[in-house]
Design an enzyme around this catalytic site. Sequence first.
Site, PDB file in Angstrom:
ATOM      1  N   ILE A 138       1.058  -0.964  -0.541  1.00 15.05           N
ATOM      2  CA  ILE A 138      -0.093   0.120   0.552  1.00 15.05           C
ATOM      3  C   ILE A 138       0.929   1.211  -0.348  1.00 15.05           C
ATOM      4  O   ILE A 138       2.086   0.986   0.803  1.00 15.05           O
ATOM      5  CB  ILE A 138      -1.359  -0.871   0.949  1.00 15.05           C
ATOM      6  CG1 ILE A 138      -0.035  -0.264   2.296  1.00 15.05           C
ATOM      7  CG2 ILE A 138      -1.884  -1.201   1.516  1.00 15.05           C
ATOM      8  CD1 ILE A 138      -1.340   0.178   3.710  1.00 15.05           C
ATOM      9  N   ASP A 139       0.482   2.609  -0.519  1.00 11.35           N
ATOM     10  CA  ASP A 139       1.257   3.485  -0.870  1.00 11.35           C
ATOM     11  C   ASP A 139       1.787   3.962   0.879  1.00 11.35           C
ATOM     12  O   ASP A 139       1.203   3.467   1.637  1.00 11.35           O
ATOM     13  CB  ASP A 139       0.536   4.605  -1.247  1.00 11.35           C
ATOM     14  CG  ASP A 139       0.362   4.491  -3.007  1.00 11.35           C
ATOM     15  OD1 ASP A 139       0.913   3.604  -3.429  1.00 11.35           O
ATOM     16  OD2 ASP A 139      -0.934   4.695  -2.772  1.00 11.35           O
ATOM     17  N   LYS A 140       2.764   4.533   0.100  1.00  8.70           N
ATOM     18  CA  LYS A 140       3.587   5.014   2.123  1.00  8.70           C
ATOM     19  C   LYS A 140       2.299   6.458   2.371  1.00  8.70           C
ATOM     20  O   LYS A 140       2.556   5.931   3.831  1.00  8.70           O
ATOM     21  CB  LYS A 140       4.560   6.093   1.570  1.00  8.70           C
ATOM     22  CG  LYS A 140       5.177   6.983   2.105  1.00  8.70           C
ATOM     23  CD  LYS A 140       6.131   8.299   1.630  1.00  8.70           C
ATOM     24  CE  LYS A 140       6.487   8.828   3.360  1.00  8.70           C
ATOM     25  NZ  LYS A 140       7.503  10.066   2.743  1.00  8.70           N
ATOM     26  N   THR A 142      -0.761   5.844   2.771  1.00  4.63           N
ATOM     27  CA  THR A 142      -1.788   5.440   2.769  1.00  4.63           C
ATOM     28  C   THR A 142      -1.552   4.239   4.036  1.00  4.63           C
ATOM     29  O   THR A 142      -0.323   3.949   4.122  1.00  4.63           O
ATOM     30  CB  THR A 142      -2.474   4.392   1.604  1.00  4.63           C
ATOM     31  OG1 THR A 142      -3.236   4.842   0.403  1.00  4.63           O
ATOM     32  CG2 THR A 142      -3.798   3.383   2.175  1.00  4.63           C
ATOM     33  N   ARG A 242      -7.021   5.710  -5.899  1.00  4.17           N
ATOM     34  CA  ARG A 242      -7.176   7.487  -6.184  1.00  4.17           C
ATOM     35  C   ARG A 242      -6.862   7.529  -7.196  1.00  4.17           C
ATOM     36  O   ARG A 242      -7.435   8.951  -7.882  1.00  4.17           O
ATOM     37  CB  ARG A 242      -5.197   7.623  -5.813  1.00  4.17           C
ATOM     38  CG  ARG A 242      -4.784   6.903  -4.266  1.00  4.17           C
ATOM     39  CD  ARG A 242      -3.214   7.090  -3.899  1.00  4.17           C
ATOM     40  NE  ARG A 242      -2.921   8.819  -4.206  1.00  4.17           N
ATOM     41  CZ  ARG A 242      -1.537   8.330  -4.174  1.00  4.17           C
ATOM     42  NH1 ARG A 242      -1.172   7.644  -4.137  1.00  4.17           N
ATOM     43  NH2 ARG A 242      -1.404   9.825  -4.525  1.00  4.17           N
TER      44      ARG A 242
END
Length: 314
Positions: A138-140, A142, A242
Site C-alpha cells: 500500500i502507498d507510503k 495510505t 486514487r
Amino acid sequence: MRDGEIINGVLSTPGRLDKALADASGLSRERIKQLIADGAVTVAGQTATNPSGKIRGGEAFAIALPPPAPLDAQAQDIPLDVVFEDDHLIVVDKPAGLVVHPAAGNLDGTLVNALLHHCAGRLSGINGTLRPGIVHRIDKDTSGLLVVAKSDAAHEGLAKQFADHSIERTYLAVCAGYPKPAEGTVTARLGRSDANRKKMAVLPADSSRGKHAVTHFRTLQRLHDCTLIECRLETGRTHQVRVHLASIGHPLVGDPVYGHDPKTLRPLLKELGFARQALHAASLGFLHPVTAEQLVFSAKLPADMAELIDRTAH
C-alpha cells in the site's frame, strides 16, 4: 521445496506455459515468469523464454530455484502494530508515512526494516533482498492492513490468491464532492501516464498497455463538500483507488498527486496539517495459505482521518 533445489516434472495440460508450469510445480505464475526471465526454466530440453507461449502437454520441464540470497535490508527496531502473527505470516496495521520496502531514496526506516527486526529475519526470500516477504503493497501515505509472508509456502499461497483476485480488500476513503450515483463500479484500465511516468493514468479499454482494474464504491456518509466512501477492490493495481476516483471527478481529499481539494476545505486541511490522501485499508480477508482457515481482519480509522471526518460532518 527450497531455493537451491531443482524441480523436475511433466506438463500435463496444454495451454499457456506459465500457467501449466504453475499448476505442475506449485509455484505462483508471477514467480514462474521471473524464473523464466532469469533463464532458470527448461521445457523439452530448451530454455524457456516466453511465459505466454503455448505448450501441447506432455513436455518434460526443469526449474532451477536460485539459492537464497543474503538480505541487504537491515533490521531496525521500529514499532509495529501487529494484528495477527503465526509461523507463516504476519498482518500489520501500517501507519501513514511508512514506506513498505527499501528503494532509492528510502534505504532504511521502512516496514521491511521493522519486520526484519520483529521477525528476527524470518521472512520469505522469494521477493529478493530488499522486499523479503512482501506479497502486496500500500502507498507510503495510505494507512491500514497489509499481510507479509514469513515462509515461502505462505508467500506462494498468498501470491496465488492475489493473482486470482480472491483476496477481500476494503478501503475507507474521503473523496471530494458527492458521487452520483451514491454507489457504483469503476472499470478502467490503468497504466503509466505518458505525461508523467511517476503517475498512473486511465488508459483506453483496448490499449495493449496497463492492466484491467475494477473498484466498487458506496457512500457511507455525506460530509461538508466531501464524502466518506467504502471501496472494495476486485484488482489491486498501483494507485488504483486514487486514480479511479479522480477519473470520475471525485479525487481523494488531501491527495497531492491526483487530487484537487475543494476551496472550502483547504483552510481546515491546513489547520489539521492533513497533507496525505484520505485512504485507509480497513479490512483484509483471505484463506490462510497453509491451514486453509478463513481469516478476516479489520483496522479502525487512524486519528487523522477520524478527525477529518468529525470536523467535516454536517
